[in-house]
Design a protein around this motif. Sequence first.
Motif, PDB file in Angstrom:
ATOM      1  N   ASP A 157      -2.029  24.958  50.197  1.00 50.04           N
ATOM      2  CA  ASP A 157      -1.312  23.815  50.747  1.00 50.04           C
ATOM      3  C   ASP A 157       0.082  23.715  50.130  1.00 50.04           C
ATOM      4  OD1 ASP A 157      -0.374  21.066  51.107  1.00 50.04           O
ATOM      5  OD2 ASP A 157      -2.395  20.649  51.839  1.00 50.04           O
ATOM      6  N   GLN A 158       1.094  23.597  50.981  1.00 47.54           N
ATOM      7  CA  GLN A 158       2.479  23.555  50.508  1.00 47.54           C
ATOM      8  C   GLN A 158       2.754  22.386  49.568  1.00 47.54           C
ATOM      9  OE1 GLN A 158       3.717  26.808  51.032  1.00 47.54           O
ATOM     10  NE2 GLN A 158       5.549  25.531  50.918  1.00 47.54           N
ATOM     11  N   SER A 159       1.994  21.313  49.716  1.00 45.42           N
ATOM     12  CA  SER A 159       2.200  20.164  48.838  1.00 45.42           C
ATOM     13  C   SER A 159       1.852  20.510  47.395  1.00 45.42           C
ATOM     14  CB  SER A 159       1.348  18.976  49.309  1.00 45.42           C
ATOM     15  OG  SER A 159      -0.029  19.264  49.208  1.00 45.42           O
ATOM     16  N   ILE A 160       0.946  21.499  47.223  1.00 44.04           N
ATOM     17  CA  ILE A 160       0.616  21.959  45.880  1.00 44.04           C
ATOM     18  C   ILE A 160       1.695  22.901  45.367  1.00 44.04           C
ATOM     19  CG2 ILE A 160      -1.019  23.335  44.516  1.00 44.04           C
ATOM     20  CD1 ILE A 160      -3.251  22.275  46.283  1.00 44.04           C
ATOM     21  N   ILE A 161       2.062  23.870  46.204  1.00 42.10           N
ATOM     22  CA  ILE A 161       3.028  24.893  45.803  1.00 42.10           C
ATOM     23  C   ILE A 161       4.364  24.281  45.405  1.00 42.10           C
ATOM     24  CG2 ILE A 161       4.386  26.863  46.638  1.00 42.10           C
ATOM     25  CD1 ILE A 161       1.512  27.569  46.135  1.00 42.10           C
ATOM     26  N   THR A 162       4.762  23.223  46.099  1.00 43.83           N
ATOM     27  CA  THR A 162       6.079  22.644  45.854  1.00 43.83           C
ATOM     28  C   THR A 162       6.087  21.600  44.734  1.00 43.83           C
ATOM     29  OG1 THR A 162       5.664  21.035  47.628  1.00 43.83           O
ATOM     30  CG2 THR A 162       6.864  23.055  48.206  1.00 43.83           C
ATOM     31  N   GLN A 163       4.942  21.351  44.121  1.00 43.68           N
ATOM     32  CA  GLN A 163       4.937  20.416  43.008  1.00 43.68           C
ATOM     33  C   GLN A 163       5.819  20.921  41.884  1.00 43.68           C
ATOM     34  OE1 GLN A 163       1.401  18.766  41.400  1.00 43.68           O
ATOM     35  NE2 GLN A 163       0.435  18.402  43.377  1.00 43.68           N
ATOM     36  N   ALA A 164       6.442  20.010  41.191  1.00 42.78           N
ATOM     37  CA  ALA A 164       7.365  20.374  40.115  1.00 42.78           C
ATOM     38  C   ALA A 164       6.669  21.247  39.088  1.00 42.78           C
ATOM     39  CB  ALA A 164       7.909  19.113  39.445  1.00 42.78           C
ATOM     40  N   GLY A 165       7.261  22.402  38.835  1.00 43.06           N
ATOM     41  CA  GLY A 165       6.779  23.286  37.786  1.00 43.06           C
ATOM     42  C   GLY A 165       5.581  24.126  38.153  1.00 43.06           C
ATOM     43  N   TYR A 166       5.058  24.037  39.405  1.00 41.60           N
ATOM     44  CA  TYR A 166       3.861  24.820  39.743  1.00 41.60           C
ATOM     45  C   TYR A 166       4.164  26.309  39.688  1.00 41.60           C
ATOM     46  CZ  TYR A 166      -0.579  26.099  41.832  1.00 41.60           C
ATOM     47  OH  TYR A 166      -1.827  26.639  42.040  1.00 41.60           O
ATOM     48  N   LYS A 167       5.278  26.688  40.325  1.00 36.31           N
ATOM     49  CA  LYS A 167       5.756  28.066  40.197  1.00 36.31           C
ATOM     50  C   LYS A 167       6.918  28.050  39.220  1.00 36.31           C
ATOM     51  CE  LYS A 167       4.261  30.011  44.614  1.00 36.31           C
ATOM     52  NZ  LYS A 167       4.645  30.796  45.813  1.00 36.31           N
ATOM     53  N   SER A 168       6.696  28.644  38.068  1.00 36.05           N
ATOM     54  CA  SER A 168       7.664  28.537  36.988  1.00 36.05           C
ATOM     55  C   SER A 168       7.998  29.913  36.438  1.00 36.05           C
ATOM     56  CB  SER A 168       7.088  27.643  35.880  1.00 36.05           C
ATOM     57  OG  SER A 168       7.938  27.578  34.778  1.00 36.05           O
ATOM     58  N   ASP A 169       9.058  29.983  35.638  1.00 37.86           N
ATOM     59  CA  ASP A 169       9.383  31.238  34.947  1.00 37.86           C
ATOM     60  C   ASP A 169       8.462  31.451  33.759  1.00 37.86           C
ATOM     61  OD1 ASP A 169      11.473  31.726  36.704  1.00 37.86           O
ATOM     62  OD2 ASP A 169      12.910  30.601  35.481  1.00 37.86           O
ATOM     63  N   THR A 170       7.985  30.381  33.174  1.00 35.60           N
ATOM     64  CA  THR A 170       7.025  30.440  32.071  1.00 35.60           C
ATOM     65  C   THR A 170       6.384  29.076  31.898  1.00 35.60           C
ATOM     66  OG1 THR A 170       6.691  30.978  29.733  1.00 35.60           O
ATOM     67  CG2 THR A 170       8.755  29.871  30.305  1.00 35.60           C
ATOM     68  N   TYR A 171       5.147  29.087  31.445  1.00 38.64           N
ATOM     69  CA  TYR A 171       4.464  27.832  31.147  1.00 38.64           C
ATOM     70  C   TYR A 171       4.430  27.571  29.646  1.00 38.64           C
ATOM     71  CZ  TYR A 171       2.994  28.393  35.969  1.00 38.64           C
ATOM     72  OH  TYR A 171       3.002  28.557  37.330  1.00 38.64           O
ATOM     73  N   ILE A 172       4.961  28.512  28.879  1.00 39.19           N
ATOM     74  CA  ILE A 172       4.924  28.391  27.423  1.00 39.19           C
ATOM     75  C   ILE A 172       6.002  27.426  26.936  1.00 39.19           C
ATOM     76  CG2 ILE A 172       5.353  29.620  25.251  1.00 39.19           C
ATOM     77  CD1 ILE A 172       3.917  32.003  26.375  1.00 39.19           C
TER      78      ILE A 172
END
Length: 392
Positions: free
Chosen positions: A46-61
Motif C-alpha cells: 500500500d502506497q500509504s505505507i511506502i510514503t510514510q516518513a523514513g520508511y524508505k531510508s538511506d540508513t536506519y542506524i
Amino acid sequence: MPNNEIVLENNPPIAELGLIPHKSCTAIGDKVNDYLLQWRQERQCDQSIITQAGYKSDTYIIKADCPRFGSGEAKGIINHSIRGLDLYILADVTNYSLTYSVCGHTNHMSPDDIYADLKRIIAAVEGKARRITVIIPFLYEGRQHRRTTRESMDCAIALQELVAMGVDNIITFDAHDPRVQNAIPLSGFETVMPTYQFIKNICKNCKDLQLDNDHLMIISPDEGGTNRAVYMASVLGVDMGMFYKRRDYSRIVDGRNPIVAHEFLGTNVEGKDVIIVDDMISSGESMIDVATELKKRKANRIFVVATFGLFTSGMAKFDKAVEDGIIYRVVTTNLTYMPEEIINRDYFIQCDMSKYIAYIVDTLNHDCSISSLLNPYDRIEKLIKKYKAGEY
C-alpha cells in the motif's frame, strides 16, 4: 519478498524505525540494517505505507556513543533526533575486544561496562522515543538467574532496571533460564531459539547426514537443557538422550561447584551421529567431557552445538579434541563476539543470525505478531524435505 506474508497485510509501521547498535554490536547491526534497507526498497505494498516518513531510508542506524573521561567514567550521547521513533538498541555484553583507558591504563570492557553503556544510551533517549526495544542476544547476567543461597539476583535486577528506565520489550536468544522473565511479568520479554539456523548450517556443511532415528541422536549435556534437546529431536524425528552432572558441593572453583562425573540417560548411541546442543560453550570442559563419554559408547561423528561460543579458556582443548577424533564439528552463532582465529578454524561452523534479527525488527515495527518466527517448525520441516530429496 521476505517477510511479506507476515508483515504486509497493509499493516502500517507503529512509528519510524531507528536502530542503535552499541559499538559491541556494530558488525551484526550493520547487517541487520542492510537487510532492512533491501527489503523496504524492493517492497511492494500500500502506497500509504511506502510514503510514510523514513520508511524508505538511506540508513536506519542512529549513531550513539559512550565516550569516557580520563578517570574511566562515561556518558551516553545520541547525535540525532529520536523523537517519536520505534527504537531498537542492540548490545553484545560478551564483547571483550573493546577497551578503554583509565588513568593511562588500558582496560577490556566487561559485561558490566557494556550493560552500563546500554543504560547510558537509554538515558540519553530521555523518554522521547515512541517505543524502546532492547535486543541483548546474550542475556546480561543470565547465568545468575536464581538464588540458591544468600546471593544476588543479578539478571532479575537488570531486567527490572531496564523496564524502570522505559524499555518496552526485551529480546534475547536462548536464555539460560527463561523463567527469569517472571521478574518483569507485565513487560515484553522474548527468548528466541536458533534451532532452524543450527539445522540449516549443519545440513549445508555436511551433505551425508541421515536424518532418521537409526543414524542420528540429539543429546543434552545436562538436565537444564532438556527442553532444547527435546524440541530439536522432535522436529528432526529422532531420539534424544541426556547427561546429568554430579557435582562436588563441598567446594567452589571459578564460581561454581566442580563436576565430578557425567551420567548418561538414553538409548544406545553406537554408530550414530550425535548432536550435543546447549545454550553456551564457556570453557568447553563440559562439552568435551560429554563428547568423550559418547565416544566411549561408540558414537560416530559428534557435532557440538551452542548458541553462544564464549571459549573463555581458548581453543586448545577443542583443537586437541578434533585432532583426537572426539569432536567432528563445533557450531555456534555470531550473536557474541569471536575473533577471526576461531571463526577460520576448519571444524568451526558459524550461523549468521543477522537476517533473523532483521525479520524480528521488521515484523515488530509493523506491529505484527512474531509467533511464527519464534516457532520455526514449518521452516525446519521444509528444509528437511529438501535435504532428504538432495535439493539442499
